[in-house]
Structure formats: C-alpha cells, structure tokens
Scaffold this motif. Sequence first.
Motif, short mmCIF file in Angstrom:
data_model
loop_
_atom_site.label_atom_id
_atom_site.label_comp_id
_atom_site.label_asym_id
_atom_site.label_seq_id
_atom_site.Cartn_x
_atom_site.Cartn_y
_atom_site.Cartn_z
N GLY A 143 -53.16 -107.03 -76.80
CA GLY A 143 -54.45 -107.95 -77.00
C GLY A 143 -55.47 -107.14 -76.78
N ARG A 144 -56.93 -107.97 -76.37
CA ARG A 144 -58.16 -106.81 -76.04
C ARG A 144 -58.34 -107.25 -75.16
N GLY B 96 -69.13 -103.37 -71.64
CA GLY B 96 -69.98 -103.64 -73.08
C GLY B 96 -68.60 -102.99 -74.38
N SER B 97 -68.44 -102.14 -74.26
CA SER B 97 -66.89 -101.45 -74.97
C SER B 97 -65.38 -101.84 -74.40
N SER B 98 -65.03 -102.48 -76.26
CA SER B 98 -63.47 -102.75 -75.23
C SER B 98 -62.00 -102.23 -76.12
N VAL B 99 -61.28 -102.35 -76.34
CA VAL B 99 -59.75 -101.79 -77.16
C VAL B 99 -59.22 -102.60 -77.40
N ASN B 100 -58.46 -102.21 -78.30
CA ASN B 100 -57.19 -103.37 -78.76
C ASN B 100 -56.09 -102.70 -78.25
N ILE B 101 -55.11 -102.83 -77.70
CA ILE B 101 -54.06 -102.79 -77.69
C ILE B 101 -52.57 -103.43 -77.79
N VAL C 114 -59.97 -98.06 -79.63
CA VAL C 114 -61.57 -99.05 -79.66
C VAL C 114 -61.74 -99.57 -80.62
N ALA C 115 -62.52 -100.71 -80.44
CA ALA C 115 -62.65 -101.82 -80.77
C ALA C 115 -64.19 -102.73 -80.95
N GLU C 116 -64.64 -102.09 -80.06
CA GLU C 116 -66.06 -102.53 -80.28
C GLU C 116 -67.26 -102.15 -78.54
N VAL C 117 -68.15 -100.70 -78.93
CA VAL C 117 -68.22 -99.28 -78.24
C VAL C 117 -69.87 -100.24 -78.41
N VAL D 174 -65.71 -93.70 -80.29
CA VAL D 174 -66.18 -94.18 -82.03
C VAL D 174 -65.48 -95.31 -81.90
N LYS D 175 -66.07 -96.81 -83.29
CA LYS D 175 -65.09 -97.66 -83.26
C LYS D 175 -63.93 -97.62 -84.27
N ASP D 176 -62.74 -98.04 -83.71
CA ASP D 176 -62.01 -98.23 -84.65
C ASP D 176 -60.98 -96.68 -84.64
N SER D 177 -61.52 -95.98 -83.65
CA SER D 177 -60.37 -94.62 -83.57
C SER D 177 -59.54 -94.76 -82.25
N VAL D 178 -58.22 -94.24 -82.11
CA VAL D 178 -57.12 -94.40 -81.82
C VAL D 178 -57.57 -94.06 -80.72
#
Length: 133
Positions: free
Chosen positions: A33-34, A41-46, A57-60, A71-75
């Motif tokens: 999940g997120r 301020g920043s979030s990730v998807n697992i 990385v989901a939101e930066v 960086v958004k969408d980087s693993v």
Amino acid sequence: MLVVTRVCRIFLGLLIIALVGAVPDPPGDQILGRWLFPSQGSSVNIYRQGNRYFVRVAEVDQAGEKNYGLVKDSVLIRDLGYNGADWTGGRLTHPKTGMSLSVEVHMEEPRALTVTIYKGIKLLRKTFVMTRQ
C-alpha cells in the motif's frame, strides 16, 4: 439421472474454481500500500513481485526532492523478504548519493512501519516511522 449427474459435475467444478480462487494472500502482504514519510509530504507505494517486496516513490514534496533527492516513480528499496515477523534483506539506494544501504522493516501496528537503514553493522543505523496513508 443423467441431469442430476451433470448438475453435480457442474457444482463440483464451480466449487473447485471457488476454492482455488480463495487462496489467501501471503502474510507478508500486510505491508502493501501507500505509506507517508515522517514529514508527511512525500509517500511511497510498497508492492510485491514474486515473493519479494519493493518500494517505489509515489509523491515527492519540495523538501524530499531537495534534501534527499527523491524522484517520483523511482524504486527506492529492492528485494525485501518476509521472514514471518519482519521484512529483511532489502537494499536501499540513496537517491542523492547513490550509496547502497541495508534495510529492515518492522510493522508495530497496521498503520505504522518502523524502517531501519544501516551500512555494515546495525550499531550505525537510522530509524524512522512511516504511516499508512
């Protein structure tokens, strides 16, 4: 009699399909999940691929971009494995420095993950808590 046999076969076939489709998710999937970083301020998807877990990385926000090089969408984290209690064996590549660090994740409660990052020995570590979005 032929109609009853045909109905029984159809019922058994549907039952087998339902049982095969009812296979529970692996227990390690509770991490999916997120998740929000401590600054919120920043979030990730697992997500899971095979039996390994990855963090993208989901939101930066500006602070995450400036301070950590997110960086958004980087693993961000690769190859976490679930050992029945924790997710271990993962590697974090620091986006700003490119340094590779070991990662372990522990779920204290369903809405909080404790992430430990270290290089070499665990005595020199950084720990932070992420919350479920």
